[in-house]
Design a protein around this motif. Structure first.
Motif, PDB file in Angstrom:
ATOM      1  N   ASP A 142      -4.400  -0.591  11.278  1.00 51.65           N
ATOM      2  CA  ASP A 142      -5.795  -0.962  11.518  1.00 51.65           C
ATOM      3  C   ASP A 142      -6.164  -0.450  12.906  1.00 51.65           C
TER       4      ASP A 142
ATOM      5  N   HIS B 226       0.720   3.520   2.205  1.00 50.65           N
ATOM      6  CA  HIS B 226       1.181   3.745   3.581  1.00 50.65           C
ATOM      7  C   HIS B 226       2.433   2.938   3.875  1.00 50.65           C
ATOM      8  N   GLU B 227       2.453   1.688   3.440  1.00 52.74           N
ATOM      9  CA  GLU B 227       3.650   0.871   3.694  1.00 52.74           C
ATOM     10  C   GLU B 227       4.841   1.412   2.886  1.00 52.74           C
TER      11      GLU B 227
ATOM     12  N   ASP C  13      -0.397  -2.723   7.676  1.00 41.40           N
ATOM     13  CA  ASP C  13      -1.555  -3.047   6.836  1.00 41.40           C
ATOM     14  C   ASP C  13      -1.865  -4.519   6.989  1.00 41.40           C
ATOM     15  N   ASP C  14      -3.060  -4.885   6.551  1.00 40.80           N
ATOM     16  CA  ASP C  14      -3.445  -6.297   6.447  1.00 40.80           C
ATOM     17  C   ASP C  14      -3.120  -7.042   7.749  1.00 40.80           C
TER      18      ASP C  14
ATOM     19  N   GLN D 140       3.818  -9.294   7.071  1.00 45.55           N
ATOM     20  CA  GLN D 140       2.698 -10.024   6.473  1.00 45.55           C
ATOM     21  C   GLN D 140       3.148 -11.329   5.812  1.00 45.55           C
TER      22      GLN D 140
ATOM     23  N   SER E 294       0.835  -1.209   0.000  1.00 45.00           N
ATOM     24  CA  SER E 294       0.000   0.000   0.000  1.00 45.00           C
ATOM     25  C   SER E 294       0.868   1.257   0.000  1.00 45.00           C
TER      26      SER E 294
END
Ligand SMILES: C[S@@+](CC[C@H](N)C(=O)[O-])C[C@H]1O[C@@H](n2cnc3c(N)ncnc32)[C@H](O)[C@@H]1O
Length: 240
Positions: free
Chosen positions: A160, A8-9, A109-110, A87, A6
């Motif tokens: 998140d 953001h990452e 993320d995720d 991740q 993403s």
């Protein structure tokens, strides 16, 4: 398989490439690395998103660190590190007795994918311990509050929201033990330069706003030998 990353990452990777070691310079005086290392125990430990290895250096010599930023890892103290994403951990099932993470879990993320990976690499009964945070105190009036009042409005929100709260952890870690949250208020007060090492590490500052806000705060704290600054963090723990 090449993972889709993403914006953001990508921002975090780029930010930490330009500012390797910035979190440790900001936080090391607060004592949280020592306290978290103590909690991680003496077994096989992974430092998740280890940055330049401030926590890793306090863990047993067998501990491993992983981070997405090669520049952070290049700055890491002489420890065993691996470049990779939370991740998609490049470790076999049941490789660790504990995973510790200092100020990173709430950025990912995720998050469900990260938790599935934690579940996979931990042994049954293994622990995940994360330092989460950190905001200013609820009712203080210190340099952190002054910074927050001066920050330009930002739309950048990492991670998140469930990763930051006890209620969120209960949902995310269903099937693990009941999460235990402990509030750690860290005293980062000190000389202006010491305090700025923390305030200036905010992801919300770009170079131009950083210079202007630094000058404003410098004026506000002129002649103050010890600038007050506290940060509220939470040490969260859960057992697989
Ligand atoms: C606030 S810094 C904390 C670094 C270190 N744990 C410390 O406290 O000194 C966040 C770290 O997370 C890393 N990071 C961000 N997203 C990541 C991801 N998906 N997988 C692994 N590392 C990640 C960044 O490169 C950065 O080093």
């Amino acid at each position: 398989m090449v993972a889709r990353v993403s914006d953001h990452e990508a921002f975090l990777r780029e930010f930490h490439s330009r500012h390797a070691g910035i979190t440790a310079r900001a936080m090391e005086r607060g004592g949280s690395y020592d306290r978290l290392a103590e909690r991680a125990g003496t077994g096989r430990v992974l430092d998740l998103a280890c940055g330049d290895g401030a926590l890793l250096a306090r863990l047993p010599p067998t501990a491993l660190g992983i981070d997405i930023s090669t520049e952070e890892l290049a700055a890491a103290r002489p420890r065993r590190t691996v470049q990779g994403r939370a991740q998609q951990l490049p470790f076999a099932d049941g490789s660790f007795d504990a995973v510790a993470s200092h100020l990173a879990f709430m950025l990912f993320d995720d998050i469900e994918r990260v938790i599935a990976e934690l579940h996979r690499v931990l042994v049954p009964g293994g622990r995940f311990i994360a330092l989460l945070g950190g905001g200013p105190t609820a009712d203080g009036d210190d340099a952190f509050h002054a910074l927050v009042n001066l920050l330009p409005p930002s739309t950048r929100r990492f991670g998140d929201p469930r990763a930051k709260t006890e209620a969120g952890w209960r949902t995310l870690f269903a099937g693990w033990s009941e999460p235990v949250f402990e509030r750690w208020e860290l005293d980062l007060g000190g000389s202006f330069e010491e305090v700025w090492a923390f305030l200036g590490a905010s992801y919300q500052l770009d170079d131009a706003s950083a210079a202007a806000i630094r000058a404003e705060l410098r004026k506000r704290y002129a002649g103050v030998a010890r600038v007050p600054c506290s940060v509220v963090t939470f040490c969260a723990e859960v057992i697989r």
